[in-house]
Design a protein around this motif. Structure first.
Motif, short mmCIF file in Angstrom:
data_model
loop_
_atom_site.label_atom_id
_atom_site.label_comp_id
_atom_site.label_asym_id
_atom_site.label_seq_id
_atom_site.Cartn_x
_atom_site.Cartn_y
_atom_site.Cartn_z
N GLU A 6 0.83 -1.20 0.00
CA GLU A 6 0.00 0.00 0.00
C GLU A 6 0.87 1.26 0.00
O GLU A 6 1.83 1.34 0.77
CB GLU A 6 -0.82 -0.05 1.29
CG GLU A 6 -2.07 0.78 1.27
CD GLU A 6 -2.84 0.56 2.57
OE1 GLU A 6 -3.92 -0.04 2.50
OE2 GLU A 6 -2.36 0.98 3.64
N LEU A 7 0.52 2.20 -0.86
CA LEU A 7 1.20 3.50 -0.86
C LEU A 7 0.20 4.55 -0.39
O LEU A 7 -0.83 4.77 -1.06
CB LEU A 7 1.70 3.83 -2.28
CG LEU A 7 2.33 5.21 -2.48
CD1 LEU A 7 3.61 5.36 -1.67
CD2 LEU A 7 2.63 5.46 -3.95
N ARG A 8 0.49 5.13 0.76
CA ARG A 8 -0.43 6.13 1.32
C ARG A 8 0.10 7.52 1.02
O ARG A 8 1.28 7.81 1.25
CB ARG A 8 -0.55 5.95 2.84
CG ARG A 8 -1.24 4.68 3.22
CD ARG A 8 -1.54 4.59 4.71
NE ARG A 8 -2.58 3.61 4.96
CZ ARG A 8 -3.88 3.88 4.90
NH1 ARG A 8 -4.30 5.10 4.67
NH2 ARG A 8 -4.78 2.93 5.12
N LEU A 9 -0.79 8.36 0.49
CA LEU A 9 -0.37 9.71 0.10
C LEU A 9 -1.27 10.74 0.77
O LEU A 9 -2.51 10.63 0.66
CB LEU A 9 -0.45 9.85 -1.43
CG LEU A 9 0.42 8.85 -2.21
CD1 LEU A 9 0.05 8.86 -3.69
CD2 LEU A 9 1.90 9.15 -2.04
N GLY B 292 4.09 13.37 3.46
CA GLY B 292 2.81 12.72 3.20
C GLY B 292 2.95 11.41 2.45
O GLY B 292 2.01 10.95 1.81
N ILE B 293 4.12 10.80 2.50
CA ILE B 293 4.35 9.54 1.76
C ILE B 293 4.64 8.43 2.78
O ILE B 293 5.60 8.52 3.55
CB ILE B 293 5.55 9.69 0.80
CG1 ILE B 293 5.32 10.84 -0.19
CG2 ILE B 293 5.82 8.37 0.06
CD1 ILE B 293 6.57 11.31 -0.91
N SER B 294 3.81 7.39 2.77
CA SER B 294 4.02 6.28 3.71
C SER B 294 3.37 5.01 3.16
O SER B 294 2.85 5.01 2.04
CB SER B 294 3.44 6.64 5.08
OG SER B 294 2.04 6.82 4.96
N GLY B 295 3.41 3.94 3.94
CA GLY B 295 2.74 2.70 3.54
C GLY B 295 3.70 1.54 3.40
O GLY B 295 4.92 1.72 3.36
N SER B 296 3.08 0.33 3.31
CA SER B 296 3.91 -0.89 3.26
C SER B 296 4.68 -1.02 1.95
O SER B 296 5.63 -1.80 1.87
CB SER B 296 3.00 -2.12 3.45
OG SER B 296 2.01 -2.14 2.43
N ALA B 297 4.30 -0.27 0.92
CA ALA B 297 5.00 -0.37 -0.37
C ALA B 297 6.27 0.47 -0.40
O ALA B 297 7.04 0.40 -1.36
CB ALA B 297 4.08 0.08 -1.51
#
Lengths: 247, 206
Positions: free
Chosen positions: A143-146, B147-152
Motif C-alpha cells: 500500500e502506498l499512502r499519500l 505525506g508519503i508512507s505505507g507498506s510499499a
C-alpha cells in the motif's frame, strides 16, 4: 487533460502512424493532482527529456501540464513504473526543478546499476545513454499512502522488465500499467530482464481488478487509455486469444 | 591564392612532409615519437581488452611485435589498466585482475588487491549494519513529513546523502591503500620495462 477526479493524462502523440513517425518514442505520463500536503502532485512516468526524434519531450509535458494549471515545480513525487529511459528519463531533471522525491520498483534497481556501471560504456558506444536515477525509495508490493486519505496499491508486474510495477487506485478504479498492457497488445519481453511467462502472469493478476480507466504506457498506433469495464475486459480477452500464443 | 590557402594541405602532403622530416629527426626525437607510438599502442590494446578481447589474443598481438616494443607495450597496457582501476570497481572485474596478474608476472600483487577488496567489502557491510536502521528510520520520517508512507515504501538507503558520505569516506581510505599497491606494481614493471636509450634503439626505430 483531466481524466477523472484529480487524475490527469498527458499522452505522447502516437495514436496514428504519421504521429509515431513525427514524434518518435516517449511514454504517456499521468498525474494525480494535489495528492500530497501543500497541494503537491504525484507524477507517474515522466518520460524522456528529449528523444531520438529530437523532440523536447519534457518541455512538451510541462507545457501540457500548464494548460491544466499544473506547475512542474509543484510535483512532490515521481513514481516510475520501470527502469527504461523512455519512462524514467526526466526524473532527475524534474527533481532539480521541484525537489520531488523519486521512486521505482525495487526489482529494477539491479538493471539501473548495470546500466549505470559495467554496461554503461557499451550502451554509450551503441549510441544510447541511460539517464541517471537515484531513487529516494523503492516500491514493493503493498500500500502506498499519500497525504491524508489517498491510497494506491502497488503491484509487482514483471514481464516487460524484471522490476516493473503497476499502480492501482481503487477508489477511482484507475490502473496505471506502464508497459504491461496496451490497447490490443502487450509490452515487449525481448529486452534484458523481460519474460513472457511473467508478463502473462502479471496480466492475469491485473485482469482480476475492477478497472474503469486503464492507462497504458504508450499509444503505439492505438488509444493510450481504455475506458469502461466492458472495454477493458474485452481488451484482456483479445490479448489472451491473439497475443499470448505468440509470446 | 591567399596566404591562408597556402596553409591548406592534403592528408598526403602532410604525410609526405612528416616522412621527410622524420629523416631529419635527431635520435632523441625519433625515440620520443617511437615512445608515443608505443604508449598509444598499449592504451589501444587495453581498451580493446576491456571491450572483450581475450587475454590470449592480447598475448598473440604482443608476440607479433619486436621484443623491445612488446615489453614497452605490455608496460603501457598494464599502466592503463591500473589507472582505470578504483576500489569501487576493480573487484567486479576479474578481467582486469587477470591481466594485471599476467602482465606484472607477480601473483602477490593481485592477491594483495583481493585481500584489500575483502577488507573494503567487510568495512562497507559493517558500516551498513551499524547505520542501516538509523538511516532507514530517518528517511521514513522525512517521507512521512511529505505525506508519503505505507507498506510499499522501502527507503533507498544506498542513494541517501548520509550513506553516500559514509561510503565516500570508506572509499577514500581504501583507495589510498589501493594506490600504494598500484604504485608497487608500476614500480615493478618500470624496473623490468625500462626503455632502452636512443643509442641502443636505432635498429628498433628504423
Amino acid at each position: 487533460m483531466n481524466l477523472v477526479d484529480n487524475f490527469y493524462a498527458y499522452l505522447w502523440p502516437g495514436e496514428t502512424m504519421p504521429e509515431m513517425q513525427t514524434y518518435g518514442n516517449n511514454c504517456n505520463s499521468y498525474l494525480v493532482a494535489k495528492a500530497l500536503p501543500e497541494d503537491k502532485h504525484v507524477l507517474v512516468d515522466p518520460g524522456m527529456v528529449t528523444n531520438e526524434a529530437r523532440q523536447n519531450c519534457l518541455d512538451r509535458l510541462i507545457s501540457e501540464m500548464e494548460k491544466d494549471g499544473i506547475k512542474i515545480g509543484d510535483v512532490g513525487l515521481i513514481l516510475n513504473t520501470h527502469a527504461h529511459p523512455d519512462h524514467y528519463g526526466a526524473s532527475e531533471a524534474i527533481r532539480k526543478m521541484s525537489g520531488a522525491q523519486v521512486a521505482i520498483g525495487r526489482g529494477d534497481d539491479d538493471f539501473l546499476k548495470l546500466a549505470g556501471g559495467a554496461m554503461a560504456q557499451a550502451i554509450k558506444e551503441m549510441g544510447f545513454e541511460f539517464p541517471e536515477l537515484n531513487p529516494d525509495f523503492y516500491l514493493t508490493e503493498g500500500e502506498l499512502r499519500l497525504g491524508q486519505d489517498l491510497v494506491a496499491r502497488i503491484m509487482l508486474t514483471p514481464g516487460h522488465s524484471q522490476g516493473h510495477i503497476a499502480i492501482y487506485w481503487p477508489d477511482a478504479k484507475v490502473f496505471m500499467g506502464g508497459d504491461l498492457i496496451f490497447h490490443g497488445s502487450t509490452g515487449r519481453v525481448d529486452i534484458p530482464g523481460g519474460s513472457a511467462q511473467s508478463l502473462k502472469e502479471s496480466i492475469e493478476q491485473v485482469a482480476q481488478l475492477e478497472i474503469e480507466y486503464l492507462l497504458t504506457g504508450h499509444q503505439y498506433g492505438s488509444p493510450g487509455i481504455i475506458v469502461g469495464q466492458e472495454e477493458i475486459k474485452h481488451n484482456f480477452d483479445l490479448i489472451r486469444r491473439h497475443i499470448f500464443p505468440y509470446l | 591564392m591567399s596566404s591562408n590557402d597556402d596553409k591548406i594541405k592534403s592528408a598526403l602532403e602532410i604525410a609526405l612532409e612528416k616522412a621527410q622530416k622524420l629523416g631529419a629527426l635527431s635520435d632523441e626525437e625519433k625515440y620520443r615519437l617511437k615512445d608515443e607510438e608505443l604508449v598509444a599502442a598499449g592504451e589501444a590494446l587495453a581498451k580493446r581488452y576491456l571491450n572483450g578481447l581475450p587475454l590470449r589474443d592480447v598475448e598473440a598481438e604482443l608476440a607479433g611485435r619486436a621484443e623491445e616494443d612488446r615489453r614497452m607495450i605490455s608496460h603501457h597496457l598494464l599502466q592503463h589498466l591500473l589507472d582505470r582501476s578504483d576500489i569501487g570497481h576493480i573487484g567486479r572485474d576479474d578481467n582486469i585482475l587477470a591481466a594485471i596478474q599476467h602482465l606484472s608476472g607477480d601473483p602477490g600483487i593481485v592477491q594483495s588487491i583481493r585481500d584489500l577488496l575483502q577488507k573494503y567489502e567487510s568495512a562497507i557491510e559493517k558500516a551498513k549494519q551499524e547505520n542501516l536502521s538509523a538511516l532507514e528510520a530517518a528517511k521514513r520520517n522525512e517521507l512521512e513529513s511529505m505525506g508519503i508512507s505505507g507498506s510499499a515504501v522501502e527507503p533507498a538507503i544506498e542513494t541517501s546523502r548520509e550513506w553516500m558520505q559514509i561510503q565516500q569516506d570508506l572509499d577514500s581510505h581504501y583507495q589510498e591503500q589501493l594506490e600504494q599497491i598500484k604504485q608497487k606494481c608500476k614500480n615493478l614493471t618500470d624496473s623490468t620495462h625500462t626503455a632502452t636509450p636512443p643509442e641502443g634503439r636505432e635498429n628498433a626505430i628504423q
